[in-house]
Design a protein around this motif. Structure first.
Motif, PDB file in Angstrom:
ATOM      1  N   THR A 171     -16.222  -0.308  -3.392  1.00  0.00           N
ATOM      2  CA  THR A 171     -16.780  -0.041  -4.717  1.00  0.00           C
ATOM      3  C   THR A 171     -15.786  -0.518  -5.771  1.00  0.00           C
ATOM      4  N   GLU A 172     -16.212  -0.496  -7.010  1.00  0.00           N
ATOM      5  CA  GLU A 172     -15.319  -0.887  -8.111  1.00  0.00           C
ATOM      6  C   GLU A 172     -14.125   0.063  -8.200  1.00  0.00           C
ATOM      7  N   ASP A 173     -14.388   1.359  -8.027  1.00  0.00           N
ATOM      8  CA  ASP A 173     -13.296   2.333  -8.063  1.00  0.00           C
ATOM      9  C   ASP A 173     -12.327   2.112  -6.901  1.00  0.00           C
ATOM     10  N   ASP A 174     -12.880   1.801  -5.727  1.00  0.00           N
ATOM     11  CA  ASP A 174     -12.013   1.509  -4.572  1.00  0.00           C
ATOM     12  C   ASP A 174     -11.093   0.335  -4.874  1.00  0.00           C
ATOM     13  N   GLU A 175     -11.654  -0.681  -5.518  1.00  0.00           N
ATOM     14  CA  GLU A 175     -10.881  -1.887  -5.795  1.00  0.00           C
ATOM     15  C   GLU A 175      -9.727  -1.588  -6.753  1.00  0.00           C
ATOM     16  N   ALA A 176      -9.997  -0.759  -7.752  1.00  0.00           N
ATOM     17  CA  ALA A 176      -8.932  -0.377  -8.678  1.00  0.00           C
ATOM     18  C   ALA A 176      -7.827   0.390  -7.948  1.00  0.00           C
ATOM     19  N   GLU A 177      -8.246   1.240  -7.010  1.00  0.00           N
ATOM     20  CA  GLU A 177      -7.275   2.031  -6.256  1.00  0.00           C
ATOM     21  C   GLU A 177      -6.400   1.144  -5.377  1.00  0.00           C
ATOM     22  N   ILE A 178      -6.988   0.176  -4.679  1.00  0.00           N
ATOM     23  CA  ILE A 178      -6.146  -0.633  -3.789  1.00  0.00           C
ATOM     24  C   ILE A 178      -5.251  -1.586  -4.582  1.00  0.00           C
ATOM     25  N   ARG A 179      -5.676  -1.996  -5.791  1.00  0.00           N
ATOM     26  CA  ARG A 179      -4.798  -2.815  -6.634  1.00  0.00           C
ATOM     27  C   ARG A 179      -3.573  -2.007  -7.047  1.00  0.00           C
ATOM     28  N   ARG A 180      -3.791  -0.770  -7.413  1.00  0.00           N
ATOM     29  CA  ARG A 180      -2.675   0.102  -7.783  1.00  0.00           C
ATOM     30  C   ARG A 180      -1.724   0.283  -6.605  1.00  0.00           C
ATOM     31  N   ARG A 181      -2.285   0.531  -5.431  1.00  0.00           N
ATOM     32  CA  ARG A 181      -1.451   0.741  -4.251  1.00  0.00           C
ATOM     33  C   ARG A 181      -0.689  -0.531  -3.872  1.00  0.00           C
ATOM     34  N   PHE A 182      -1.360  -1.667  -3.982  1.00  0.00           N
ATOM     35  CA  PHE A 182      -0.711  -2.935  -3.667  1.00  0.00           C
ATOM     36  C   PHE A 182       0.489  -3.173  -4.576  1.00  0.00           C
ATOM     37  N   GLN A 183       0.312  -2.895  -5.863  1.00  0.00           N
ATOM     38  CA  GLN A 183       1.364  -3.165  -6.827  1.00  0.00           C
ATOM     39  C   GLN A 183       2.613  -2.336  -6.561  1.00  0.00           C
ATOM     40  N   TRP A 184       2.442  -1.026  -6.324  1.00  0.00           N
ATOM     41  CA  TRP A 184       3.644  -0.218  -6.147  1.00  0.00           C
ATOM     42  C   TRP A 184       4.289  -0.446  -4.781  1.00  0.00           C
ATOM     43  N   GLN A 185       3.479  -0.713  -3.750  1.00  0.00           N
ATOM     44  CA  GLN A 185       4.090  -0.970  -2.440  1.00  0.00           C
ATOM     45  C   GLN A 185       4.791  -2.331  -2.413  1.00  0.00           C
ATOM     46  N   LYS A 186       4.191  -3.327  -3.056  1.00  0.00           N
ATOM     47  CA  LYS A 186       4.826  -4.635  -3.137  1.00  0.00           C
ATOM     48  C   LYS A 186       6.133  -4.546  -3.910  1.00  0.00           C
ATOM     49  N   LYS A 187       6.096  -3.816  -5.024  1.00  0.00           N
ATOM     50  CA  LYS A 187       7.298  -3.639  -5.846  1.00  0.00           C
ATOM     51  C   LYS A 187       8.403  -2.939  -5.063  1.00  0.00           C
ATOM     52  N   ALA A 188       7.994  -2.066  -4.152  1.00  0.00           N
ATOM     53  CA  ALA A 188       8.972  -1.332  -3.342  1.00  0.00           C
ATOM     54  C   ALA A 188       9.508  -2.154  -2.174  1.00  0.00           C
ATOM     55  N   GLY A 189       9.011  -3.386  -2.028  1.00  0.00           N
ATOM     56  CA  GLY A 189       9.511  -4.257  -0.978  1.00  0.00           C
ATOM     57  C   GLY A 189       8.874  -4.038   0.376  1.00  0.00           C
ATOM     58  N   LEU A 190       7.724  -3.347   0.414  1.00  0.00           N
ATOM     59  CA  LEU A 190       7.047  -3.092   1.682  1.00  0.00           C
ATOM     60  C   LEU A 190       6.176  -4.278   2.075  1.00  0.00           C
ATOM     61  N   ARG A 191       5.964  -4.423   3.365  1.00  0.00           N
ATOM     62  CA  ARG A 191       5.103  -5.510   3.843  1.00  0.00           C
ATOM     63  C   ARG A 191       3.640  -5.116   3.639  1.00  0.00           C
ATOM     64  N   ILE A 192       2.940  -5.888   2.807  1.00  0.00           N
ATOM     65  CA  ILE A 192       1.551  -5.607   2.464  1.00  0.00           C
ATOM     66  C   ILE A 192       0.918  -6.896   1.953  1.00  0.00           C
ATOM     67  N   GLU A 193      -0.360  -7.084   2.239  1.00  0.00           N
ATOM     68  CA  GLU A 193      -1.080  -8.268   1.777  1.00  0.00           C
ATOM     69  C   GLU A 193      -2.379  -7.835   1.102  1.00  0.00           C
ATOM     70  N   TYR A 194      -2.727  -8.559   0.038  1.00  0.00           N
ATOM     71  CA  TYR A 194      -4.006  -8.330  -0.650  1.00  0.00           C
ATOM     72  C   TYR A 194      -4.976  -9.433  -0.211  1.00  0.00           C
ATOM     73  N   LEU A 195      -6.101  -9.037   0.393  1.00  0.00           N
ATOM     74  CA  LEU A 195      -7.068  -9.997   0.921  1.00  0.00           C
ATOM     75  C   LEU A 195      -8.339 -10.011   0.089  1.00  0.00           C
ATOM     76  N   SER A 196      -8.872 -11.182  -0.151  1.00  0.00           N
ATOM     77  CA  SER A 196     -10.164 -11.308  -0.817  1.00  0.00           C
ATOM     78  C   SER A 196     -11.271 -10.906   0.159  1.00  0.00           C
ATOM     79  N   ALA A 197     -12.486 -10.746  -0.377  1.00  0.00           N
ATOM     80  CA  ALA A 197     -13.625 -10.397   0.479  1.00  0.00           C
ATOM     81  C   ALA A 197     -13.819 -11.434   1.575  1.00  0.00           C
ATOM     82  N   ALA A 198     -13.721 -12.708   1.209  1.00  0.00           N
ATOM     83  CA  ALA A 198     -13.903 -13.775   2.201  1.00  0.00           C
ATOM     84  C   ALA A 198     -12.825 -13.720   3.270  1.00  0.00           C
ATOM     85  N   GLU A 199     -11.591 -13.438   2.877  1.00  0.00           N
ATOM     86  CA  GLU A 199     -10.497 -13.348   3.845  1.00  0.00           C
ATOM     87  C   GLU A 199     -10.691 -12.168   4.790  1.00  0.00           C
ATOM     88  N   VAL A 200     -11.194 -11.060   4.242  1.00  0.00           N
ATOM     89  CA  VAL A 200     -11.422  -9.886   5.082  1.00  0.00           C
ATOM     90  C   VAL A 200     -12.505 -10.172   6.118  1.00  0.00           C
TER      91      VAL A 200
END
Length: 377
Positions: free
Chosen positions: A104-133
């Motif tokens: 959902t749109e709310d889900d997408e906002a949540e995973i963007r937030r999580r991606f940003q802080w985990q990436k900033k913290a140096g954790l291994r994480i990838e953001y995938l588009s719908a097609a990539e998923v």
């Protein structure tokens, strides 16, 4: 009244935590170890779990508990290899990683937030588009908008893990007493010297409470002490589908549920979170809830029959954190409980730090952070 005497260690509770502590203590040279289990070994929350090792997928912040989860997760590859060598049992550690879907749109906002802080913290994480998923997991929902990929979050077949730990106990002559519910501890001069059931007294130099959701049932005399009283059961209902072949390669979350593909074709789905006391009932409403969330992730499961339904009682403390370490104002008593949704994940590190403290008197920062003293009034 029967007596069992001269034990080095008495472990009350035979789930993944108690069994893991027994194994590690044995490796450190202790030989007179007894595990007392109220039912059958490994048949409560450890058996009911999904075996997810989701240190990153299930966290919202970096704190001491997050680091505890990460460190324990890192112990799993050697842990799995050692158990194969020791017992011949493969616990099926799956290193394919974990997806967290936005549907959902709310889900997408949540995973963007999580991606940003985990990436900033140096954790291994990838953001995938719908097609990539969809390329990675073609059977997921066409409504997927994006996903996070956590390459270091894994899964293990928890029932095979329990079988391996039980076999280790048998091979190494760790004494196991089943169908024996400990009601109270034996104390002399503020020192715990053992415990008793309705017909047996167990005496040991040191006692470990790995009693999970039933921790509040343990008494000293007629009273449950505050660090024990606070632990309560939280029911989780789950189900599984059966497929002829494995449809998914990874553990897949949404913000509302998850599915876990096993090597044998089963797909586990979970889970409810219910504060209903010690009621382990499997309910139509609970199973419908879990199935609906699984179908949101993968509508392709619609035509599959539910092959198994079950529930377990997770041990929960008021702050959601484990309770670990020496018991305040009571010598020779240790506790390892309240792992809540993370008992499988946290078993290796819990066992390591408890065994180091008991056998070698080595401290860990986690024994201070998660000490039962925080509930002492």
């Amino acid at each position: 009244m029967n007596l069992l005497t001269n034990q080095d260690i008495l472990i009350i509770g035979g789930g993944v935590i108690g069994l893991s502590i027994a194994r590690k203590l044995h490796q450190k040279g202790l030989r007179k170890i007894t595990i007392v289990e109220r039912g059958n070994l490994g048949q409560e929350s450890s058996f009911a779990a999904a075996g997810i090792l989701a240190a990153q997928a299930e966290t919202d912040k970096i704190d001491d508990f997050f680091h505890f989860c990460i460190e324990s997760n890192l112990l799993y590859p050697p842990f799995a290899e050692e158990l194969i060598d020791e017992t011949g049992i493969d616990i099926e550690l799956d290193k394919n990683g974990t997806l967290f879907l936005a549907l959902t749109e709310d889900d997408e906002a949540e995973i963007r937030r999580r991606f940003q802080w985990q990436k900033k913290a140096g954790l291994r994480i990838e953001y995938l588009s719908a097609a990539e998923v969809r390329k990675v997991e073609p059977f997921i929902s066409p409504d997927v908008r994006a996903a996070l990929f956590f390459p270091d979050d894994r899964q293990v077949e928890n029932r095979r893990l329990l079988a391996a730990l039980q076999k280790y106990a048998v091979i190494n002559k760790i004494n196991v007493v089943e169908d024996a519910e400990v009601k109270s501890l034996l104390v002399e001069n503020k020192k715990v010297i053992g415990a008793e059931t309705s017909d047996v007294k167990f005496f040991a130099e040191k006692t470990v409470l790995a009693t999970g959701a039933w921790t509040s049932h343990i008494k000293i005399g007629e009273n449950a002490l505050p660090p024990l009283r606070v632990v309560k059961p939280i029911r989780g209902q789950m189900l599984s589908f059966k497929t002829a072949k494995r449809l998914f390669s990874k553990v897949i979350y949404s913000p509302r549920g998850y599915i876990v593909p096993r090597q044998d074709g089963r797909i586990l789905a979970g889970a409810t979170v219910e504060d209903v006391g010690f009621d382990k009932s499997v309910t139509a409403g609970g199973i419908d809830f879990v199935r609906e969330n699984a179908l949101e992730i993968a509508p392709s499961l619609m035509n599959l029959e539910v092959s198994e339904k079950w529930s377990g009682l997770r041990p929960y403390a008021p702050d959601g954190l484990p309770i670990l370490g020496e018991f305040p104002q009571m010598e020779n008593l240790f506790i390892a409980t309240a792992h809540y949704r993370n008992g499988i994940l946290l078993a290796p590190l819990t066992a390591e730090i408890l065994a180091c403290k008991i056998a070698e008197n080595k401290d860990s920062k986690y024994l201070e952070i998660f000490s039962p003293r925080r509930f002492q009034k």
